[in-house]
Design an enzyme around this catalytic site. Structure first.
Site, PDB file in Angstrom:
ATOM      1  N   HIS A  85       0.862  -1.304  -0.017  1.00 17.27           N
ATOM      2  CA  HIS A  85       0.092  -0.071   0.150  1.00 17.27           C
ATOM      3  C   HIS A  85       0.812   1.245  -0.070  1.00 17.27           C
ATOM      4  CE1 HIS A  85      -3.887   1.470   0.257  1.00 17.27           C
ATOM      5  NE2 HIS A  85      -3.634   2.268   1.491  1.00 17.27           N
ATOM      6  N   LYS A  89      -9.939   6.601  -3.898  1.00 14.64           N
ATOM      7  CA  LYS A  89      -9.170   7.659  -3.551  1.00 14.64           C
ATOM      8  C   LYS A  89      -7.702   7.037  -3.712  1.00 14.64           C
ATOM      9  CE  LYS A  89      -7.339   8.628   1.267  1.00 14.64           C
ATOM     10  NZ  LYS A  89      -7.735   9.170   2.423  1.00 14.64           N
ATOM     11  N   LYS A 106      -3.655   7.693  -3.892  1.00 15.22           N
ATOM     12  CA  LYS A 106      -2.797   8.135  -3.106  1.00 15.22           C
ATOM     13  C   LYS A 106      -1.625   8.707  -4.153  1.00 15.22           C
ATOM     14  CE  LYS A 106      -3.714   7.161   1.143  1.00 15.22           C
ATOM     15  NZ  LYS A 106      -3.760   8.322   2.027  1.00 15.22           N
ATOM     16  N   ASP A 155      -5.631  11.910  -2.486  1.00 15.14           N
ATOM     17  CA  ASP A 155      -4.817  12.247  -1.303  1.00 15.14           C
ATOM     18  C   ASP A 155      -3.342  12.375  -1.487  1.00 15.14           C
ATOM     19  OD1 ASP A 155      -4.326  12.702   1.322  1.00 15.14           O
ATOM     20  OD2 ASP A 155      -4.819  10.785   2.128  1.00 15.14           O
ATOM     21  N   GLU A 186      -7.324  15.851  -1.099  1.00 13.22           N
ATOM     22  CA  GLU A 186      -7.198  15.595   0.400  1.00 13.22           C
ATOM     23  C   GLU A 186      -5.866  16.051   0.636  1.00 13.22           C
ATOM     24  OE1 GLU A 186      -8.280  11.884   1.867  1.00 13.22           O
ATOM     25  OE2 GLU A 186      -7.118  12.151   3.786  1.00 13.22           O
ATOM     26  N   ASP A 227      -6.736  16.755   6.180  1.00 12.91           N
ATOM     27  CA  ASP A 227      -6.640  15.686   7.119  1.00 12.91           C
ATOM     28  C   ASP A 227      -5.580  15.686   8.088  1.00 12.91           C
ATOM     29  OD1 ASP A 227      -6.660  12.986   7.917  1.00 12.91           O
ATOM     30  OD2 ASP A 227      -5.803  12.140   6.031  1.00 12.91           O
ATOM     31  N   LYS A 284     -11.041  11.725  12.136  1.00 14.16           N
ATOM     32  CA  LYS A 284     -10.451  10.330  12.477  1.00 14.16           C
ATOM     33  C   LYS A 284     -10.510  10.585  14.008  1.00 14.16           C
ATOM     34  CE  LYS A 284      -7.472  10.120   8.375  1.00 14.16           C
ATOM     35  NZ  LYS A 284      -6.171  10.000   7.685  1.00 14.16           N
ATOM     36  N   GLU A 341     -14.247   6.046   4.425  1.00 16.77           N
ATOM     37  CA  GLU A 341     -13.170   5.185   4.024  1.00 16.77           C
ATOM     38  C   GLU A 341     -12.812   4.136   4.854  1.00 16.77           C
ATOM     39  OE1 GLU A 341      -9.951   7.881   3.231  1.00 16.77           O
ATOM     40  OE2 GLU A 341      -9.371   7.991   5.477  1.00 16.77           O
TER      41      GLU A 341
HETATM   42  C1  MUC Z   1      -5.091   9.010   4.953  1.00 24.05           C
HETATM   43  O1  MUC Z   1      -3.924  10.000   5.024  1.00 24.05           O
HETATM   44  O2  MUC Z   1      -6.106   9.352   4.633  1.00 24.05           O
HETATM   45  C2  MUC Z   1      -6.465   6.425   4.735  1.00 24.05           C
HETATM   46  C3  MUC Z   1      -6.820   5.772   3.611  1.00 24.05           C
HETATM   47  C4  MUC Z   1      -5.531   5.077   3.087  1.00 24.05           C
HETATM   48  O3  MUC Z   1      -5.324   4.424   2.340  1.00 24.05           O
HETATM   49  O4  MUC Z   1      -4.462   5.759   3.854  1.00 24.05           O
HETATM   50  C5  MUC Z   1      -5.187   6.571   5.010  1.00 24.05           C
HETATM   51  C6  MUC Z   1      -4.614   7.656   5.758  1.00 24.05           C
HETATM   52 MG    MG Z   2      -5.329  11.345   4.212  1.00 26.66          MG
END
Ligand code: MUC
Ligand code: MG
Length: 369
Positions: free
Chosen positions: A18, A163, A165, A194, A220, A245, A269, A323
């Site tokens: 991941h 989402k 990354k 994000d 994000e 976040d 969170k 999420e």
């Molecule tokens: C984040 O920064 O949001 C949430 C989903 C994911 O894949 O990582 C997290 C952390």
């Molecule tokens: Mg995030």
């Protein structure tokens, strides 16, 4: 009376690497807390974080040692049926350590709700929904693999919000990756990104302009958490929703970001907020300031995910969904009965307390020796 507090570190492999801009995860270390009370009731909590110290300033190891050494001794002997009083003492005495406080508050509230034979959501004011739409994070690091993964999730009706990354590669390469995925999925899915703080403000201006044009729904934490000014300028400049976040470490940050008009959406969170009740305060600040909500995750296992689900179930509005997929990223389950994901939604547990039970055989098998 609070009789015994134990902490456990569980190393659980992920189903695939991941990849975030701050870490690549091949395993997730779950931090679990068990509180045993003199009346025979037991409560569980979770304080899982991402990538050791890559994401936040508490690591799994520091959370464990700080609870064991400094926080648990304060709580032993206190009245377990008064979670607010116990947490008031902890919050007054202990600086920082939001994740540790969250795990302890979760365990106290789980125990109290079990004692009262209520689902935790009812102790938090009452649920207004029984199921929560759940986004999935595409973070294999490979565009074709991510598209195949998204198609599979749509086919099995598990996720239709994705989402992505980004922030690890150049702005142009990242945007090309995102827009290729958006083109493949079209209107069948909501695609969001994000950046995990990786962009400078000028990179964000360039990147977000292209993402907005390409039909991306939400961006994000594009810039550093402490750069509230930049976040506010990006919010003003673009129509696409900007979500805070890492900038949100609890109710005070929620107030400061609202005053600065720095975000369209808050990722709530429980760990980052320092507990379930502070997370509800973050949500209240957002509601009063006209900021939308999203139920965020630190990729917790079943305990932290269930706790967040109970919190999110009480929000009058949850415009950007959640999420809460953490357990689905792990190869092994620690709950006796896994959480139920169906028709793109996580079902909020209905049993007493968190409504989930730990399988102690699995706990001992995964526990770090
Ligand atoms: C984040 O920064 O949001 C949430 C989903 C994911 O894949 O990582 C997290 C952390
Ligand atoms: Mg995030």
């Amino acid at each position: 009376m609070i009789q015994h507090i134990e902490t456990f570190l569980l190393d659980v492999p992920t189903i695939r690497p991941h990849k975030l801009s701050v870490a690549t995860m091949n395993t997730q270390t779950l931090v679990l807390v068990r509180i045993r009370c003199a009346d025979g009731v037991t409560g569980w909590g979770e304080a899982t974080t991402i990538g050791g110290l890559n994401y936040g300033e508490e690591s799994p190891d520091s959370i464990k040692v700080n609870i064991d050494t400094h926080i648990a001794p304060l709580m032993i002997g206190m009245d377990a049926s008064q979670p607010a009083r116990v947490m008031a003492k902890v919050r007054k005495t202990i600086q920082g350590n939001r994740f540790a406080k969250c795990a302890l508050e979760t365990a106290l509230l789980d125990a109290q709700a079990r004692r009262l034979n209520l689902p935790l959501s009812e102790l938090l004011g009452g649920r207004v929904r029984d199921a929560l739409p759940v986004a999935w994070t595409l973070a294999s690091g490979d565009t074709a693999k991510d598209i195949a993964e998204a198609e599979h999730m749509l086919d099995i009706r598990r996720h239709r919000i994705f989402k992505l990354k980004i922030g690890l590669h150049s702005v142009d390469d990242d945007v090309a990756h995102v827009l290729a995925i958006k083109r493949a999925l079209g209107s069948r899915a909501s695609v969001r990104v994000d950046v995990n703080q990786a962009w400078t403000e000028s990179e964000a201006v360039r990147g977000i302009a292209m993402l907005e044009d390409g039909g991306i729904d939400l961006v994000e934490q594009p810039v550093k958490a402490r750069n509230i000014g930049a976040l506010a300028r990006l919010k003003r400049r673009f129509d696409v929703a900007i979500m805070a976040d890492e900038a949100l470490h609890g109710p005070e940050d929620a107030m400061a970001l609202a005053h600065a008009d720095a975000a369209d959406v808050y990722a709530v969170k429980i760990t980052q907020s320092g507990g379930l009740l502070p997370a509800l305060e973050v949500a209240t600040v957002a509601r009063l300031a006209g900021i939308d909500l999203y139920g965020g995750t630190m990729l917790e296992g079943g305990i932290g995910t269930a706790a967040t689900a109970h919190v999110c179930a009480t929000f009058p509005a949850l415009a950007w969904d959640t999420e809460l997929f953490g357990p689905l990223l792990l190869t092994q389950e620690v709950l006796r009965e896994p959480l139920v994901y169906r028709d793109f939604m996580l079902q909020v547990p209905t049993g007493p307390g968190l409504g989930v039970d730990i399988d102690t055989d699995k706990l001992h098998a995964l526990r770090r020796k």
